[in-house]
Design a protein around this motif. Sequence first.
Motif, PDB file in Angstrom:
ATOM      1  N   VAL A  69      -9.620   7.257  11.962  1.00 36.60           N
ATOM      2  CA  VAL A  69      -8.739   7.559  10.835  1.00 36.60           C
ATOM      3  C   VAL A  69      -7.285   7.603  11.316  1.00 36.60           C
ATOM      4  N   ALA A  70      -6.441   6.758  10.746  1.00 37.24           N
ATOM      5  CA  ALA A  70      -5.004   6.829  11.025  1.00 37.24           C
ATOM      6  C   ALA A  70      -4.402   7.985  10.227  1.00 37.24           C
ATOM      7  N   TRP A  71      -4.722   8.050   8.962  1.00 37.81           N
ATOM      8  CA  TRP A  71      -4.358   9.183   8.120  1.00 37.81           C
ATOM      9  C   TRP A  71      -5.217   9.168   6.870  1.00 37.81           C
ATOM     10  N   GLN A  72      -5.320  10.307   6.246  1.00 33.68           N
ATOM     11  CA  GLN A  72      -6.027  10.400   4.967  1.00 33.68           C
ATOM     12  C   GLN A  72      -5.195  11.257   4.037  1.00 33.68           C
ATOM     13  N   GLN A  73      -4.962  10.788   2.844  1.00 35.67           N
ATOM     14  CA  GLN A  73      -4.162  11.541   1.878  1.00 35.67           C
ATOM     15  C   GLN A  73      -4.992  11.837   0.641  1.00 35.67           C
ATOM     16  N   ASP A  74      -5.362  13.085   0.494  1.00 38.88           N
ATOM     17  CA  ASP A  74      -6.105  13.467  -0.709  1.00 38.88           C
ATOM     18  C   ASP A  74      -5.140  13.571  -1.884  1.00 38.88           C
ATOM     19  N   THR A  75      -5.626  13.274  -3.056  1.00 39.25           N
ATOM     20  CA  THR A  75      -4.785  13.324  -4.250  1.00 39.25           C
ATOM     21  C   THR A  75      -5.289  14.404  -5.186  1.00 39.25           C
ATOM     22  N   GLU A  76      -4.378  14.882  -6.040  1.00 41.68           N
ATOM     23  CA  GLU A  76      -4.763  15.935  -6.989  1.00 41.68           C
ATOM     24  C   GLU A  76      -5.789  15.415  -7.983  1.00 41.68           C
ATOM     25  N   SER A  77      -5.487  14.250  -8.549  1.00 36.27           N
ATOM     26  CA  SER A  77      -6.433  13.688  -9.507  1.00 36.27           C
ATOM     27  C   SER A  77      -7.432  12.824  -8.749  1.00 36.27           C
ATOM     28  N   ASN A  78      -8.574  12.642  -9.375  1.00 36.92           N
ATOM     29  CA  ASN A  78      -9.640  11.876  -8.749  1.00 36.92           C
ATOM     30  C   ASN A  78      -9.270  10.397  -8.661  1.00 36.92           C
ATOM     31  N   MET A  79      -9.472   9.788  -7.515  1.00 36.61           N
ATOM     32  CA  MET A  79      -9.161   8.363  -7.373  1.00 36.61           C
ATOM     33  C   MET A  79     -10.403   7.505  -7.636  1.00 36.61           C
ATOM     34  N   TYR A  80     -11.377   8.142  -8.232  1.00 37.62           N
ATOM     35  CA  TYR A  80     -12.643   7.531  -8.628  1.00 37.62           C
ATOM     36  C   TYR A  80     -12.424   6.166  -9.278  1.00 37.62           C
ATOM     37  N   GLY A  81     -12.994   5.152  -8.731  1.00 39.81           N
ATOM     38  CA  GLY A  81     -12.863   3.850  -9.362  1.00 39.81           C
ATOM     39  C   GLY A  81     -13.162   2.745  -8.391  1.00 39.81           C
ATOM     40  N   GLY A  96      -5.779   5.710 -10.076  1.00 39.44           N
ATOM     41  CA  GLY A  96      -6.922   6.605 -10.229  1.00 39.44           C
ATOM     42  C   GLY A  96      -7.334   6.642 -11.684  1.00 39.44           C
ATOM     43  N   GLN A  97      -8.190   7.576 -12.040  1.00 38.38           N
ATOM     44  CA  GLN A  97      -8.674   7.581 -13.421  1.00 38.38           C
ATOM     45  C   GLN A  97      -7.585   8.020 -14.391  1.00 38.38           C
ATOM     46  N   GLN A  98      -6.639   8.799 -13.925  1.00 43.10           N
ATOM     47  CA  GLN A  98      -5.613   9.315 -14.832  1.00 43.10           C
ATOM     48  C   GLN A  98      -4.200   9.046 -14.342  1.00 43.10           C
ATOM     49  N   SER A  99      -4.024   8.280 -13.301  1.00 41.12           N
ATOM     50  CA  SER A  99      -2.678   8.209 -12.731  1.00 41.12           C
ATOM     51  C   SER A  99      -2.449   6.973 -11.886  1.00 41.12           C
ATOM     52  N   ASP A 106       3.151   4.337   6.234  1.00 42.00           N
ATOM     53  CA  ASP A 106       2.885   4.770   7.603  1.00 42.00           C
ATOM     54  C   ASP A 106       2.247   6.151   7.689  1.00 42.00           C
ATOM     55  N   THR A 107       2.551   7.010   6.736  1.00 43.86           N
ATOM     56  CA  THR A 107       2.088   8.393   6.840  1.00 43.86           C
ATOM     57  C   THR A 107       1.112   8.803   5.746  1.00 43.86           C
ATOM     58  N   GLY A 108       1.110   8.062   4.656  1.00 45.32           N
ATOM     59  CA  GLY A 108       0.270   8.443   3.525  1.00 45.32           C
ATOM     60  C   GLY A 108       0.906   9.478   2.620  1.00 45.32           C
ATOM     61  N   GLU A 109       2.117   9.905   2.969  1.00 49.79           N
ATOM     62  CA  GLU A 109       2.802  10.886   2.125  1.00 49.79           C
ATOM     63  C   GLU A 109       2.965  10.339   0.709  1.00 49.79           C
ATOM     64  N   ILE A 110       2.729  11.196  -0.286  1.00 51.65           N
ATOM     65  CA  ILE A 110       2.802  10.725  -1.669  1.00 51.65           C
ATOM     66  C   ILE A 110       4.259  10.642  -2.115  1.00 51.65           C
ATOM     67  N   ARG A 111       4.676   9.451  -2.538  1.00 52.89           N
ATOM     68  CA  ARG A 111       6.053   9.269  -3.014  1.00 52.89           C
ATOM     69  C   ARG A 111       6.187   9.690  -4.470  1.00 52.89           C
ATOM     70  N   PHE A 112       5.221   9.342  -5.283  1.00 52.36           N
ATOM     71  CA  PHE A 112       5.226   9.832  -6.668  1.00 52.36           C
ATOM     72  C   PHE A 112       3.840   9.669  -7.276  1.00 52.36           C
ATOM     73  N   THR A 404     -11.089   6.284  -1.422  1.00 53.75           N
ATOM     74  CA  THR A 404     -12.393   6.945  -1.423  1.00 53.75           C
ATOM     75  C   THR A 404     -12.403   7.922  -2.585  1.00 53.75           C
ATOM     76  N   ASP A 405     -13.461   8.690  -2.703  1.00 54.52           N
ATOM     77  CA  ASP A 405     -13.517   9.661  -3.798  1.00 54.52           C
ATOM     78  C   ASP A 405     -12.447  10.741  -3.663  1.00 54.52           C
ATOM     79  N   ASP A 406     -11.917  10.954  -2.462  1.00 52.46           N
ATOM     80  CA  ASP A 406     -10.923  12.010  -2.255  1.00 52.46           C
ATOM     81  C   ASP A 406      -9.486  11.536  -2.394  1.00 52.46           C
ATOM     82  N   GLY A 407      -9.221  10.305  -2.039  1.00 50.49           N
ATOM     83  CA  GLY A 407      -7.842   9.826  -2.047  1.00 50.49           C
ATOM     84  C   GLY A 407      -7.748   8.524  -1.274  1.00 50.49           C
ATOM     85  N   LEU A 408      -6.640   8.359  -0.593  1.00 48.75           N
ATOM     86  CA  LEU A 408      -6.416   7.101   0.133  1.00 48.75           C
ATOM     87  C   LEU A 408      -6.660   7.328   1.621  1.00 48.75           C
ATOM     88  N   LEU A 409      -7.350   6.370   2.221  1.00 56.19           N
ATOM     89  CA  LEU A 409      -7.738   6.471   3.624  1.00 56.19           C
ATOM     90  C   LEU A 409      -7.180   5.267   4.372  1.00 56.19           C
TER      91      LEU A 409
END
Lengths: 415, 103
Positions: A69-81, A96-99, A106-112, A404-409
């Motif tokens: 894993v280089a990085w993993q960024q979980d998201t608030e809303s489900n990225m299910y899809g 994702g389903q709602q966003s 490089d870091t996976g930091e959420i820009r928006f 993945t189900d949690d966010g971006l990997l």
Amino acid sequence: MPSRRRLLAGVGVGAVGIAGGTSVLDVEFAADTVSASTSGETDWPMARYDPSGTGYNPSATGPEDGVEVAWQQDTESNMYGLSAPILVGETLYAVGQQSLVAFERDTGEIRFTRDGQYWSSPARAPARAYRSDTLAVCGREGLYGLSAGGGYEVLGRSIGTERWHSPGQESQRWSSSSPREQSPVTADETVYGIVPNTDRVVALDASSGRVRWERTVGDERSTGSNRPAVRDGVVYVSSYPGDVVAFDAETGDVHWSAKPDPGEETPMTYYEFHPPTATDEGLVVPYRTGVVLLDPADGSVLWEYTHDGNATDGSAAVADGTVFVTDGEESLHAIDLERGEREWTAEYVPDTDPVVADGIVYLGYQFPELVAIDAETGERRWRYEEATYFTQPIVGDGVLYVLTDDGLLALEEAE
Amino acid sequence: MTDGRDHQSNPPEFRRGQRNSLSVALSRLRYDPVLFVPFLLVGLLLAVVDWLHRRDPIPTLERTGLGTDGVNIQIEYVGYPTGIGQTLRPLESLIGLEPHYLG
């Protein structure tokens, strides 16, 4: 076009809103500078990498012999899809389903994060009227043009994110399953997509959303048109009821329309076509139990490869003269593009859309397994199972990105 | 164990109340027939909507059968599920525009 008065009123409202927002409100400024100038060779700007739908970036490389894993960024809303992320410059975009969520490459930091009912992978298109690119995405009620910069967020509401909303069908349907519509493709400043729940293909201006042309695929009562493929000024669209149509990308004129006959040796009365991949040799179109190569001049069948599987989904990746396609039962098939002959098969059960980079085929699906297979030999290189399921992956500069189900990997070569 | 007598004694009162309400309503309608009009209008409207639903339960294009290719008629109903006929551009689309496109 809005009248001058409405335009001036809009500018005034927008200016006041922004000025007020910056001074007294909690305003989140997204970087509004994502443009074609920041794009690079390792970009993956739409669902299948290019308008032809090859799923193959000759300049990209991914993990070859093992992953970590280089990085993993979980998201608030489900990225299910099932919709794959895209990579433009230093930004990854995922639906994702709602966003719509934008991540630092490089870091996976959420820009928006911007709310919206978007149900496909986005596709990046340059938009000359704007400071940033347009992201075309298919939603439940049509095609949308969004700002690649994300616009602004004021008190939890998005402003300046949506640029246009193209003709679509109102839908009251609700589904608990994965959001999914045919992803649009972009070529230059034009967006090509299927209007949801119809068999109409549209060409839209990326800046204004203006309909350049709109055509129906096959019988007007049918549905099931697939993601278009665009190559050399021609838009190819296949449909589940067996139609394939070639349109002039500029005018929408029909070059040819074909409905190949499966023949009497098969119980099929028509080919249940999946999305096409446009190549120099012809149009590669998978169907439930095989693949055909169609002549780009008239749609006639040049060769047919039968795998007798049960693929209800998935398109072909084409790289260096080889077609990669899953059969939905037990195998990934590598087929010679010119002759339609089998090169090898490798064990892989789901039916999905393979992607290829630097001699490796990558496969992801709603399945707890992400797989890399050698494109030359069919040998399995590595397997990653640390998520409940995956979308289709994309590949950049030595890194593989997958939702993945949690966010971006982000996965890189294991040391 | 049983309280059947209570149940047997309640329904006549209920029926009596219902008969009273109905008879009052009917007598008012007989006295002032104009009261029928709103009910009639709503009934007609619902009948039309039902007819439209039966005529085209799923809003798709239909052939009308003139010639082999047919003539297609597309009808959009107000208050009935329809498509969006043209590209919509919200006011917020002005944000991020290159300045010379504002002119």
